[in-house]
Motif scaffolding. Structure first.
Motif, mmCIF file in Angstrom:
data_model
loop_
_atom_site.group_PDB
_atom_site.id
_atom_site.type_symbol
_atom_site.label_atom_id
_atom_site.label_comp_id
_atom_site.label_asym_id
_atom_site.label_seq_id
_atom_site.Cartn_x
_atom_site.Cartn_y
_atom_site.Cartn_z
ATOM 1 N N ARG A 88 15.153 -28.216 43.235
ATOM 2 C CA ARG A 88 13.912 -27.712 42.631
ATOM 3 C C ARG A 88 13.422 -28.634 41.518
ATOM 4 N N GLU A 89 14.376 -29.124 40.706
ATOM 5 C CA GLU A 89 13.982 -30.018 39.610
ATOM 6 C C GLU A 89 13.402 -31.315 40.162
ATOM 7 N N LEU A 91 11.877 -31.748 43.074
ATOM 8 C CA LEU A 91 10.541 -31.492 43.624
ATOM 9 C C LEU A 91 9.513 -31.439 42.505
ATOM 10 N N ALA A 92 9.861 -30.750 41.402
ATOM 11 C CA ALA A 92 8.919 -30.619 40.286
ATOM 12 C C ALA A 92 8.636 -31.993 39.684
ATOM 13 N N ALA A 93 9.684 -32.833 39.583
ATOM 14 C CA ALA A 93 9.496 -34.146 38.956
ATOM 15 C C ALA A 93 8.680 -35.064 39.848
ATOM 16 N N ARG A 95 6.383 -34.120 42.038
ATOM 17 C CA ARG A 95 5.060 -33.597 42.381
ATOM 18 C C ARG A 95 4.003 -34.488 41.759
ATOM 19 N N ASP A 97 0.402 -35.250 40.312
ATOM 20 C CA ASP A 97 -0.777 -34.608 39.763
ATOM 21 C C ASP A 97 -1.919 -35.599 39.852
ATOM 22 N N ASP A 132 -2.144 -32.632 47.828
ATOM 23 C CA ASP A 132 -0.690 -32.830 47.732
ATOM 24 C C ASP A 132 -0.054 -32.904 49.117
#
Ligand code: DAH
Length: 356
Positions: A88-89, A91-93, A95, A97, A132
């Motif tokens: 999860r970490e 994927l968040a990193a 992502r 923007d 995305d």
């Protein structure tokens, strides 16, 4: 109870505490080796078994085994949690923007008004999600002007003046330049022409943006709306690639179990052309009012780029081939959020907007 059995019980408590203290996979591996590895205090206990009577040996052996089993189970559970957290970490990193705000230099923080912080409009977040998804599939994102000339909106797209297909779009013209020459784009397809004209091949791009049509707003139409266009131009691109990309996008955007299908259609800029449909996201294909019980929702148009379009932008259709697709972002947001009336997207009623 033998000393060994007591030690095994103590090692169990200590081991459970140590395993629970791991806060990432790296520290977990070290702790796991300490607690359960060949050189652990638990493993060392086995060497003392031979000094015991058979009766004592059985009792101590059982205590050691129970400790080992519990610690092994617990370490598998904690490891799975840490792997999931790490995923999860990551994927968040990773992502991306793509908003301009993210690129803006950090300024002084805005004064806190004491009210809710607010969030993106449903159409904006749908557009962000679409970008995305396509970026993750290897596409770039491009934009083009909203005021276009007749050539970009129609002629280069294989619609010469007076071509009947122009009637597919109710066009708003601007009082600018030659009469009837400057207009508000009726679709995002003219951005394809800009991209191909630039001569940078191959192209794997999506082009989101605002479009305009002389339409009266109703439950399913807005005079100002958004589309996302896709274009692939390369050597050896086939209709199979088009179908594969649409199917991969459908799964990535809507989730597992969602599929696409193509049905014959007509657009002047593609040959052959198709309409693409996706599993109805409301009933997951089972049949409901939104999809008129068919299980499918029509999303947009697509097809193989017409050789005439390639010729208009100076690309050799003998050497290159490609496909294009386009669909409405507002319409997609409407279907996904089960909105009976699209006009709710324009009312700016906070009670509506804050639900998404
Ligand atoms: N521009 C079309 C419309 O607004 C949608 C479309 C159809 C785009 C087929 C495409 C395509 O790129 O290949 O109705």
């Amino acid at each position: 109870m033998t000393d060994i059995a007591t030690t095994a019980r103590n090692l169990l408590d200590a081991g459970l505490g140590r395993l629970a203290s791991a806060d990432d996979l790296e520290s977990f591996e070290v702790i796991q080796r300490d607690v359960l590895g060949k050189k652990s205090a638990l493993a060392a206990l086995n060497t003392h078994l031979r000094d015991l009577t058979p009766e004592q040996r059985r009792e101590a052996g059982e205590a050691i085994k129970a400790t080992r089993d519990t610690l092994t189970e617990e370490s598998a559970r904690i490891r799975a949690l840490l792997v999931e957290r790490h995923r999860r970490e990551q994927l968040a990193a990773e992502r991306m923007d793509l908003s301009e705000l993210a690129a803006a230099p950090a300024g002084p923080p805005l004064a806190w008004s004491g009210r809710g912080a607010g969030h993106s409009h449903l159409v904006t977040s749908t557009r962000d999600e679409l970008e995305d998804t396509f970026v993750a599939m290897g596409f770039t994102v491009a934009e083009g002007p909203e005021a276009e000339t007749d050539w970009y909106n129609f002629e280069a797209l294989n619609m010469p003046p007076d071509h009947p297909a122009r009637g597919m779009w109710d066009t708003l013209y601007l009082r600018l330049g030659q009469p009837g020459q400057v207009l508000l784009r009726t679709h995002t397809s003219p951005v394809q022409v800009h991209l191909m004209e630039s001569g940078m091949l191959p192209i794997y791009a999506v082009m989101p943006g605002r479009c305009y049509r002389r339409d009266t707003p109703d439950a399913r139409h807005l005079p100002v709306f958004h589309q996302i266009e896709g274009l692939v131009v390369d050597r050896g691109i086939t209709f199979g690639d088009l179908a594969g990309v649409i199917e991969a996008f459908t799964g990535a955007f809507f989730g597992p179990g969602m599929h696409s299908r193509l049905r014959p259609s007509f657009f002047p800029f593609t040959e052959p052309s198709a309409e693409f449909e996706v599993t109805c996201p409301i009933c997951a294909g089972g049949g409901c009012r939104t999809c008129s019980n068919s299980g499918w929702i029509e999303l947009g148009g697509c097809g193989m780029v017409d050789p005439n379009v390639f010729r208009a932008v100076g690309i050799d259709p003998e050497e290159y081939s490609g496909f294009a697709f386009g669909f409405g972002i507002d319409r997609l947001a409407q279907v996904r959020a089960s909105l009976s009336d699209m006009r709710a997207l324009l009312d700016n009623d906070v009670r509506f907007l804050s639900q998404f």
